[in-house]
Write a protein that holds these residues in place. Structure first.
Motif, PDB file in Angstrom:
ATOM      1  N   GLU A  36       0.847  -1.200   0.000  1.00  0.00           N
ATOM      2  CA  GLU A  36       0.000   0.000   0.000  1.00  0.00           C
ATOM      3  C   GLU A  36       0.882   1.250   0.000  1.00  0.00           C
ATOM      4  OE1 GLU A  36      -0.528   2.264   2.540  1.00  0.00           O
ATOM      5  OE2 GLU A  36       0.793   1.400   4.051  1.00  0.00           O
ATOM      6  N   PHE A  62      11.267  19.366   1.927  1.00  0.00           N
ATOM      7  CA  PHE A  62      11.017  20.414   2.914  1.00  0.00           C
ATOM      8  C   PHE A  62      11.831  20.100   4.166  1.00  0.00           C
ATOM      9  CE2 PHE A  62       7.273  20.750   0.228  1.00  0.00           C
ATOM     10  CZ  PHE A  62       7.202  22.126   0.047  1.00  0.00           C
ATOM     11  N   CYS A 100       5.564   4.862   9.449  1.00  0.00           N
ATOM     12  CA  CYS A 100       6.120   4.177   8.271  1.00  0.00           C
ATOM     13  C   CYS A 100       7.606   4.447   8.038  1.00  0.00           C
ATOM     14  CB  CYS A 100       5.323   4.573   7.042  1.00  0.00           C
ATOM     15  SG  CYS A 100       3.568   4.310   7.272  1.00  0.00           S
ATOM     16  N   LYS A 117       2.309  14.830  11.483  1.00  0.00           N
ATOM     17  CA  LYS A 117       2.096  15.724  10.337  1.00  0.00           C
ATOM     18  C   LYS A 117       0.656  16.220  10.439  1.00  0.00           C
ATOM     19  CE  LYS A 117       0.560  12.451   6.828  1.00  0.00           C
ATOM     20  NZ  LYS A 117       0.783  11.918   5.503  1.00  0.00           N
TER      21      LYS A 117
HETATM   22  C1  UGA Z   1       4.361   7.485   3.977  1.00  0.00           C
HETATM   23  C2  UGA Z   1       4.488   7.505   2.449  1.00  0.00           C
HETATM   24  O1  UGA Z   1       4.495   8.858   1.989  1.00  0.00           O
HETATM   25  C3  UGA Z   1       3.323   6.720   1.795  1.00  0.00           C
HETATM   26  O2  UGA Z   1       3.519   6.685   0.381  1.00  0.00           O
HETATM   27  C4  UGA Z   1       3.323   5.279   2.345  1.00  0.00           C
HETATM   28  O3  UGA Z   1       2.243   4.534   1.835  1.00  0.00           O
HETATM   29  C5  UGA Z   1       3.174   5.340   3.857  1.00  0.00           C
HETATM   30  O4  UGA Z   1       4.278   6.095   4.406  1.00  0.00           O
HETATM   31  C6  UGA Z   1       3.218   3.920   4.386  1.00  0.00           C
HETATM   32  O5  UGA Z   1       4.225   3.236   4.233  1.00  0.00           O
HETATM   33  O6  UGA Z   1       2.189   3.437   4.881  1.00  0.00           O
HETATM   34  P1  UGA Z   1       2.936   8.855   5.807  1.00  0.00           P
HETATM   35  O7  UGA Z   1       3.731   8.120   6.841  1.00  0.00           O
HETATM   36  O8  UGA Z   1       1.459   8.941   5.962  1.00  0.00           O
HETATM   37  O9  UGA Z   1       3.183   8.192   4.345  1.00  0.00           O
HETATM   38  O10 UGA Z   1       3.497  10.343   5.795  1.00  0.00           O
HETATM   39  P2  UGA Z   1       4.287  11.318   4.796  1.00  0.00           P
HETATM   40  O11 UGA Z   1       3.367  12.341   4.263  1.00  0.00           O
HETATM   41  O12 UGA Z   1       5.079  10.566   3.821  1.00  0.00           O
HETATM   42  O13 UGA Z   1       5.269  12.056   5.826  1.00  0.00           O
HETATM   43  C7  UGA Z   1       6.220  11.319   6.600  1.00  0.00           C
HETATM   44  C8  UGA Z   1       7.063  12.249   7.453  1.00  0.00           C
HETATM   45  O14 UGA Z   1       7.976  12.991   6.647  1.00  0.00           O
HETATM   46  C9  UGA Z   1       6.267  13.303   8.246  1.00  0.00           C
HETATM   47  O15 UGA Z   1       6.795  13.392   9.546  1.00  0.00           O
HETATM   48  C10 UGA Z   1       6.496  14.588   7.487  1.00  0.00           C
HETATM   49  O16 UGA Z   1       6.401  15.734   8.295  1.00  0.00           O
HETATM   50  C11 UGA Z   1       7.920  14.383   6.982  1.00  0.00           C
HETATM   51  N1  UGA Z   1       8.263  15.183   5.787  1.00  0.00           N
HETATM   52  C12 UGA Z   1       7.612  14.953   4.613  1.00  0.00           C
HETATM   53  C13 UGA Z   1       9.265  16.128   5.858  1.00  0.00           C
HETATM   54  O17 UGA Z   1       9.888  16.361   6.923  1.00  0.00           O
HETATM   55  N2  UGA Z   1       9.599  16.830   4.712  1.00  0.00           N
HETATM   56  C14 UGA Z   1       8.966  16.633   3.539  1.00  0.00           C
HETATM   57  O18 UGA Z   1       9.343  17.309   2.542  1.00  0.00           O
HETATM   58  C15 UGA Z   1       7.954  15.676   3.482  1.00  0.00           C
END
Ligand code: UGA
Length: 445
Positions: free
Chosen positions: A160, A263, A272, A334
């Motif tokens: 997923e 970012f 994850c 987030k």
């Molecule tokens: C992540 C992946 O993006 C999904 O594709 C995957 O399906 C999911 O894990 C999973 O394995 O189930 P998610 O954990 O919901 O999704 O969150 P993200 O939006 O990817 O963010 C993860 C972390 O990275 C957050 O703490 C966010 O703040 C951080 N982040 C994200 C940054 O610090 N900088 C960025 O540019 C983007």
């Protein structure tokens, strides 16, 4: 199609509700009676935008049901999605017990089911959504062989890629659907299942189970690596007085790199990335392959919090901070989720609480989970608005980038006694804040 979902956590419930909305008859199973009772009443045990409505609609249509019985899950459907948890040990190794147990009990039940065995056309198709190390499907096929069921049960990988906060959209309009299968029938069922959402695009990839298993780890680890990379560059940007926003834009204009997941901030969290990068590090080492890149990604991520925290300590030079009161915005890992697992914001507020007099937390969605987690921290209180967090505070920390913070008026922030903002998500306009006479500290700018 009739579909059984095994494990009704975040992935299972989103998958079940979305497949139900695509004219399938879905039953979601779980071993937790409390969870199943809540879901039968239409109550969702966690927050995900749009999910409660979707579940209620499909439940009312009778296309989505909930049940505790494992036995029923095998008789109800020929298509079974495994969405159970895979807990991780400190070393990064995953415990596949729940997956193994289910396949074992399925084999036990079906190897005694005379109707199933005597019907030449009867088949079961299992698709594993849980993130599993490469080689897991091969291992499960050995169990099928042990029960002489490998010509009647087919196990495939279907990882997923849902993001919390936009999971329904991600399911209905996916970037890609990966089916890691070895048998043509399992491939065809997979194509049929996803046809309603993929008919306009060509976004399905059929691979071997091993490749599919690796795609999931490689994707999450690559995104986490991008975040650690930009966080390291942000430190360089800080030390020479550059601006990480401009750097991200300039680097991201190269289409080979792109600006997404670049970012800088407090580091990645959630259920994850931390788990999957650690697991990939473990898997590489187990295969005698140096895991330097995964190790560096983890190290930079865990140092990032201390890096930001030191900016606060340096400003107050450690002497005066014990008398200070802080406003603190955001605690979820987030925005738009109530998930606080591996949240950098939670780690930061815990560190800060040891140094300061008082913290006023504002968290719009995850406040229940956050207040449970922080109940033993006597100098942390929860407030209901961003304003209430800054009223009577000396400084403000921003730890989760909720939309309501982005354009918060600078003149309201002037009430902060030390006129100081520590922005762990780089969301405020630095020049604008400084034009009000505020002191602004971001990451890399
Ligand atoms: C992540 C992946 O993006 C999904 O594709 C995957 O399906 C999911 O894990 C999973 O394995 O189930 P998610 O954990 O919901 O999704 O969150 P993200 O939006 O990817 O963010 C993860 C972390 O990275 C957050 O703490 C966010 O703040 C951080 N982040 C994200 C940054 O610090 N900088 C960025 O540019 C983007």
């Amino acid at each position: 199609m009739n579909i059984s979902i095994i494990g009704t956590g975040y992935v299972g419930l989103v998958t079940g509700a979305c497949f139900a909305s695509l004219s399938n008859s879905v039953t979601c199973f779980d071993i937790d009676p409390k969870k199943i009772r809540l879901l039968q009443k239409g109550i969702i045990p966690f927050y995900e935008p749009g999910l409660e409505n979707l579940v209620k609609t499909q439940k009312n249509n009778k296309s989505l049901k909930f049940s505790l019985s494992t036995k029923k899950s095998t008789s109800f459907a020929d298509v079974i999605f495994l969405c159970v948890g895979t807990p991780q040990s400190k070393s990064g190794n995953l415990d596949l017990k729940y997956i193994m147990d289910y396949v074992d009990s399925l084999c036990n039940i079906l190897s005694q089911d005379k109707l199933f065995l005597s019907n030449a056309k009867a088949r079961k198709f299992i698709y594993i959504k849980s993130t599993i190390p490469p080689g897991t499907i091969k291992l499960l096929v050995k169990t099928l062989k042990k029960f002489h069921l490998d010509s009647k049960i087919f196990i495939s990988s279907n990882p997923e890629f849902l993001k919390e906060g936009s999971a329904i959209q991600d399911f209905m309009k996916p970037d890609r659907v990966i089916i890691g299968a070895s048998h043509p029938m399992a491939i065809n069922i997979g194509k049929d299942l996803y046809r309603p959402i993929l008919w306009k695009s060509d976004r399905m990839l059929i691979t071997s189970p091993e490749s599919s298993e690796i795609i999931k780890y490689a994707s999450n680890s690559f995104l986490a690596m991008k975040i650690s990379f930009i966080n390291q560059i942000a430190r360089l940007s800080d030390s020479v007085g550059a601006d990480i926003h401009d750097i991200r834009k300039g680097v991201g204009m190269d289409e080979r790199i792109n600006p997404h997941f670049l970012f800088a901030g407090l580091g990645y969290g959630g259920s994850c990335f931390p788990k999957d990068v650690k697991a990939l590090e473990y898997i590489l080492k187990k295969n005698n392959i140096p895991a330097d890149l995964s190790s560096a990604t983890i190290k930079i991520n865990s140092d990032q919090l201390a890096y930001f925290f030191n900016k606060i300590l340096r400003f107050y030079q450690d002497k005066t901070i014990a008398n200070k009161e802080f406003g603190f915005w955001g605690l979820a890992f987030k925005p738009n989720t109530d998930d606080i697992r591996y949240s950098s914001a939670i780690s930061l507020v815990k560190l800060l609480s040891k140094k300061v007099k008082k913290i006023r937390d504002y968290e719009p969605i995850a406040y229940k989970n956050a207040s449970d987690e922080l109940k033993d921290f006597s100098n942390i209180i929860f407030v209901k608005t961003p304003e209430a967090a800054i009223t009577n505070s000396d400084s403000l920390v921003i730890a989760t980038e909720y939309a309501e913070f982005w354009n918060y008026p600078g003149e309201n922030l002037l009430q902060l006694r030390d006129k100081c903002i520590f922005d762990g998500r780089n969301i405020m306009d630095k020049e604008n804040m400084e034009s009000f006479g505020l002191k602004y500290f971001g990451i890399g700018r």
